[in-house]
Design a protein around this motif. Structure first.
Motif, PDB file in Angstrom:
ATOM      1  N   ARG A  99       2.492  11.546 -12.398  1.00  0.00           N
ATOM      2  CA  ARG A  99       3.497  12.100 -13.325  1.00  0.00           C
ATOM      3  C   ARG A  99       3.816  13.549 -13.009  1.00  0.00           C
ATOM      4  NH1 ARG A  99       0.567   9.050 -16.771  1.00  0.00           N
ATOM      5  NH2 ARG A  99      -0.696  10.819 -17.483  1.00  0.00           N
ATOM      6  N   GLU A 100       2.832  14.311 -12.586  1.00  0.00           N
ATOM      7  CA  GLU A 100       3.035  15.724 -12.307  1.00  0.00           C
ATOM      8  C   GLU A 100       3.813  15.950 -11.001  1.00  0.00           C
ATOM      9  OE1 GLU A 100       0.057  19.116 -11.115  1.00  0.00           O
ATOM     10  OE2 GLU A 100      -0.078  18.679 -13.257  1.00  0.00           O
ATOM     11  N   ALA A 101       3.747  15.005 -10.101  1.00  0.00           N
ATOM     12  CA  ALA A 101       4.367  15.157  -8.782  1.00  0.00           C
ATOM     13  C   ALA A 101       5.886  15.061  -8.861  1.00  0.00           C
ATOM     14  CB  ALA A 101       3.834  14.091  -7.836  1.00  0.00           C
ATOM     15  N   THR A 102       6.530  15.771  -7.950  1.00  0.00           N
ATOM     16  CA  THR A 102       7.975  15.641  -7.782  1.00  0.00           C
ATOM     17  C   THR A 102       8.287  14.850  -6.517  1.00  0.00           C
ATOM     18  OG1 THR A 102       8.054  17.759  -6.624  1.00  0.00           O
ATOM     19  CG2 THR A 102       8.458  17.795  -9.008  1.00  0.00           C
ATOM     20  N   ALA A 103       7.264  14.288  -5.908  1.00  0.00           N
ATOM     21  CA  ALA A 103       7.402  13.534  -4.661  1.00  0.00           C
ATOM     22  C   ALA A 103       8.074  12.187  -4.904  1.00  0.00           C
ATOM     23  CB  ALA A 103       6.021  13.318  -4.041  1.00  0.00           C
ATOM     24  N   LYS A 104       8.605  11.629  -3.831  1.00  0.00           N
ATOM     25  CA  LYS A 104       9.233  10.311  -3.897  1.00  0.00           C
ATOM     26  C   LYS A 104       8.242   9.191  -3.625  1.00  0.00           C
ATOM     27  CE  LYS A 104      13.781  11.943  -2.576  1.00  0.00           C
ATOM     28  NZ  LYS A 104      14.872  11.884  -1.611  1.00  0.00           N
ATOM     29  N   ARG A 105       7.131   9.532  -2.974  1.00  0.00           N
ATOM     30  CA  ARG A 105       6.129   8.518  -2.647  1.00  0.00           C
ATOM     31  C   ARG A 105       4.751   9.135  -2.714  1.00  0.00           C
ATOM     32  NH1 ARG A 105       8.210  10.615   1.426  1.00  0.00           N
ATOM     33  NH2 ARG A 105      10.031   9.357   1.755  1.00  0.00           N
ATOM     34  N   ALA A 106       3.771   8.271  -2.901  1.00  0.00           N
ATOM     35  CA  ALA A 106       2.364   8.689  -2.868  1.00  0.00           C
ATOM     36  C   ALA A 106       1.687   7.956  -1.727  1.00  0.00           C
ATOM     37  CB  ALA A 106       1.675   8.367  -4.187  1.00  0.00           C
ATOM     38  N   SER A 107       0.688   8.590  -1.147  1.00  0.00           N
ATOM     39  CA  SER A 107      -0.034   8.017  -0.017  1.00  0.00           C
ATOM     40  C   SER A 107      -1.516   8.344  -0.161  1.00  0.00           C
ATOM     41  CB  SER A 107       0.514   8.620   1.285  1.00  0.00           C
ATOM     42  OG  SER A 107      -0.213   8.161   2.403  1.00  0.00           O
ATOM     43  N   LEU A 108      -2.348   7.376   0.176  1.00  0.00           N
ATOM     44  CA  LEU A 108      -3.789   7.583   0.157  1.00  0.00           C
ATOM     45  C   LEU A 108      -4.455   6.630   1.134  1.00  0.00           C
ATOM     46  CD1 LEU A 108      -5.164   5.047  -1.638  1.00  0.00           C
ATOM     47  CD2 LEU A 108      -4.022   6.301  -3.460  1.00  0.00           C
ATOM     48  N   PHE A 109      -5.698   6.904   1.437  1.00  0.00           N
ATOM     49  CA  PHE A 109      -6.486   6.044   2.318  1.00  0.00           C
ATOM     50  C   PHE A 109      -7.679   5.500   1.555  1.00  0.00           C
ATOM     51  CE2 PHE A 109      -4.173   8.546   5.378  1.00  0.00           C
ATOM     52  CZ  PHE A 109      -3.931   7.652   6.414  1.00  0.00           C
ATOM     53  N   VAL A 110      -8.006   4.231   1.804  1.00  0.00           N
ATOM     54  CA  VAL A 110      -9.205   3.615   1.250  1.00  0.00           C
ATOM     55  C   VAL A 110      -9.945   2.913   2.384  1.00  0.00           C
ATOM     56  CG1 VAL A 110      -8.270   3.270  -1.062  1.00  0.00           C
ATOM     57  CG2 VAL A 110      -8.011   1.471   0.632  1.00  0.00           C
ATOM     58  N   ARG A 111     -11.245   2.752   2.210  1.00  0.00           N
ATOM     59  CA  ARG A 111     -12.018   1.975   3.175  1.00  0.00           C
ATOM     60  C   ARG A 111     -11.726   0.503   2.952  1.00  0.00           C
ATOM     61  NH1 ARG A 111     -16.530   4.152   6.085  1.00  0.00           N
ATOM     62  NH2 ARG A 111     -16.621   6.371   5.704  1.00  0.00           N
ATOM     63  N   ASN A 112     -11.634  -0.235   4.025  1.00  0.00           N
ATOM     64  CA  ASN A 112     -11.353  -1.662   3.964  1.00  0.00           C
ATOM     65  C   ASN A 112     -12.666  -2.430   3.878  1.00  0.00           C
ATOM     66  OD1 ASN A 112     -10.281  -4.187   4.145  1.00  0.00           O
ATOM     67  ND2 ASN A 112      -9.626  -4.015   6.262  1.00  0.00           N
ATOM     68  N   TYR A 113     -12.880  -3.097   2.742  1.00  0.00           N
ATOM     69  CA  TYR A 113     -14.083  -3.912   2.569  1.00  0.00           C
ATOM     70  C   TYR A 113     -13.731  -5.390   2.440  1.00  0.00           C
ATOM     71  CZ  TYR A 113     -16.566   0.419   1.754  1.00  0.00           C
ATOM     72  OH  TYR A 113     -17.106   1.663   1.894  1.00  0.00           O
ATOM     73  N   GLY A 114     -12.615  -5.786   2.988  1.00  0.00           N
ATOM     74  CA  GLY A 114     -12.244  -7.195   2.943  1.00  0.00           C
ATOM     75  C   GLY A 114     -11.745  -7.592   1.565  1.00  0.00           C
ATOM     76  N   GLU A 115     -12.131  -8.767   1.127  1.00  0.00           N
ATOM     77  CA  GLU A 115     -11.622  -9.329  -0.126  1.00  0.00           C
ATOM     78  C   GLU A 115     -11.982  -8.506  -1.349  1.00  0.00           C
ATOM     79  OE1 GLU A 115     -12.523 -13.434  -0.628  1.00  0.00           O
ATOM     80  OE2 GLU A 115     -12.095 -13.872   1.467  1.00  0.00           O
ATOM     81  N   HIS A 116     -13.114  -7.849  -1.359  1.00  0.00           N
ATOM     82  CA  HIS A 116     -13.560  -7.094  -2.527  1.00  0.00           C
ATOM     83  C   HIS A 116     -13.296  -5.607  -2.334  1.00  0.00           C
ATOM     84  CE1 HIS A 116     -15.266 -10.771  -3.962  1.00  0.00           C
ATOM     85  NE2 HIS A 116     -15.917 -10.919  -2.829  1.00  0.00           N
ATOM     86  N   SER A 117     -12.131  -5.312  -1.853  1.00  0.00           N
ATOM     87  CA  SER A 117     -11.783  -3.938  -1.513  1.00  0.00           C
ATOM     88  C   SER A 117     -11.461  -3.109  -2.739  1.00  0.00           C
ATOM     89  CB  SER A 117     -10.583  -3.942  -0.567  1.00  0.00           C
ATOM     90  OG  SER A 117     -10.164  -2.645  -0.314  1.00  0.00           O
ATOM     91  N   VAL A 118     -11.779  -1.829  -2.625  1.00  0.00           N
ATOM     92  CA  VAL A 118     -11.379  -0.884  -3.655  1.00  0.00           C
ATOM     93  C   VAL A 118      -9.853  -0.836  -3.741  1.00  0.00           C
ATOM     94  CG1 VAL A 118     -11.348   1.162  -2.187  1.00  0.00           C
ATOM     95  CG2 VAL A 118     -11.918   1.406  -4.574  1.00  0.00           C
ATOM     96  N   SER A 119      -9.179  -1.303  -2.694  1.00  0.00           N
ATOM     97  CA  SER A 119      -7.716  -1.311  -2.719  1.00  0.00           C
ATOM     98  C   SER A 119      -7.178  -2.241  -3.806  1.00  0.00           C
ATOM     99  CB  SER A 119      -7.143  -1.683  -1.348  1.00  0.00           C
ATOM    100  OG  SER A 119      -7.491  -2.990  -1.000  1.00  0.00           O
ATOM    101  N   ASP A 120      -7.993  -3.162  -4.333  1.00  0.00           N
ATOM    102  CA  ASP A 120      -7.560  -3.999  -5.452  1.00  0.00           C
ATOM    103  C   ASP A 120      -7.210  -3.130  -6.662  1.00  0.00           C
ATOM    104  OD1 ASP A 120      -8.031  -6.207  -3.868  1.00  0.00           O
ATOM    105  OD2 ASP A 120      -9.974  -6.662  -4.788  1.00  0.00           O
ATOM    106  N   PHE A 121      -8.004  -2.099  -6.891  1.00  0.00           N
ATOM    107  CA  PHE A 121      -7.722  -1.150  -7.977  1.00  0.00           C
ATOM    108  C   PHE A 121      -6.354  -0.521  -7.768  1.00  0.00           C
ATOM    109  CE2 PHE A 121      -7.711   3.443  -8.938  1.00  0.00           C
ATOM    110  CZ  PHE A 121      -7.762   3.399 -10.325  1.00  0.00           C
ATOM    111  N   TYR A 122      -6.106  -0.045  -6.558  1.00  0.00           N
ATOM    112  CA  TYR A 122      -4.836   0.622  -6.274  1.00  0.00           C
ATOM    113  C   TYR A 122      -3.669  -0.361  -6.300  1.00  0.00           C
ATOM    114  CZ  TYR A 122      -7.624   4.671  -5.114  1.00  0.00           C
ATOM    115  OH  TYR A 122      -8.490   5.735  -5.187  1.00  0.00           O
ATOM    116  N   SER A 123      -3.909  -1.599  -5.920  1.00  0.00           N
ATOM    117  CA  SER A 123      -2.869  -2.623  -5.985  1.00  0.00           C
ATOM    118  C   SER A 123      -2.390  -2.797  -7.426  1.00  0.00           C
ATOM    119  CB  SER A 123      -3.407  -3.946  -5.433  1.00  0.00           C
ATOM    120  OG  SER A 123      -2.449  -4.956  -5.576  1.00  0.00           O
ATOM    121  N   ARG A 124      -3.301  -2.780  -8.375  1.00  0.00           N
ATOM    122  CA  ARG A 124      -2.925  -2.896  -9.788  1.00  0.00           C
ATOM    123  C   ARG A 124      -2.069  -1.710 -10.241  1.00  0.00           C
ATOM    124  NH1 ARG A 124      -8.283  -4.579 -10.018  1.00  0.00           N
ATOM    125  NH2 ARG A 124      -8.985  -2.609 -10.918  1.00  0.00           N
TER     126      ARG A 124
END
Length: 150
Positions: A99-124
Motif C-alpha cells: 500500500r505504501e509503494a508507488t511502484a507498478k510491480r513487486a518482486s521478491l525471491f523465495v527458496r524453492n521447496y517443491g510442493e510445500h513451498s513458502v511460495s504458496d503463501f505469496y501465491s495467496r
C-alpha cells in the motif's frame, strides 16, 4: 504496525535469526544471509530501505524490508516470530508494504521447496513466478512478481 526506526535494528535482527533458523536446519546451511547479517549491516540497510514492523505490546513480532527502484518494489526478508506464524502477521506486513509503494510491480525471491513451498503463501497474496514455464521451477531461488496497479 508502524515504520521501523534505527533503534529497532537489534530486535529485528534477533527476530530475523529466530525466524530463519528453521530454514537453516531444513537446508543444513547455517550461513544463510539472514543468519549471518550483522547488526551494523542491518542498521545500514535500514538507512537505505523502508521497513515495517508488527508490534504486539512492546515486542516486535514481524518485519519486512522494501526498496523501490523505478517502478518495482523489491521486498526482502519478510520475517515473523515463530510463535506468531500463521496468524496473519506476514499478510498484514505485506499489505502495508504494498500500500505504501508507488511502484507498478513487486518482486521478491523465495527458496524453492517443491510442493510445500513458502511460495504458496505469496501465491495467496497474488504473487506468481516471473518465469512460470522456465527453469526457475527447479532453481534454488524462485523470483515471484505481483502487479500492483490493480
Amino acid at each position: 504496525m508502524r515504520s521501523a526506526v534505527q533503534s529497532d535494528a537489534g530486535e529485528i535482527l534477533t527476530l530475523q535469526r529466530a525466524a530463519f533458523v528453521d530454514e537453516a536446519r531444513r537446508d543444513n546451511d547455517f550461513h544463510l544471509p539472514a543468519l549471518t547479517q550483522t547488526l551494523r549491516d542491518l542498521e545500514q540497510e535500514l538507512q537505505s530501505s523502508t521497513a515495517h514492523v508488527a508490534i504486539l505490546g512492546a515486542r516486535i513480532v514481524g518485519a519486512v524490508r522494501t526498496r523501490q527502484v523505478e517502478d518495482t518494489l523489491y521486498i526482502n526478508r519478510l520475517t515473523v516470530a515463530p510463535d506468531w506464524q500463521g496468524r496473519g502477521v506476514g499478510t498484514a506486513l505485506m499489505g502495508a508494504a504494498e500500500r505504501e509503494a508507488t511502484a507498478k510491480r513487486a518482486s521478491l525471491f523465495v527458496r524453492n521447496y517443491g510442493e510445500h513451498s513458502v511460495s504458496d503463501f505469496y501465491s495467496r497474496l497474488g504473487y506468481v513466478p516471473a518465469d512460470p514455464g522456465g527453469s526457475a521451477q527447479h532453481a534454488e531461488l524462485v523470483r515471484l512478481v505481483k502487479d500492483l496497479t490493480r
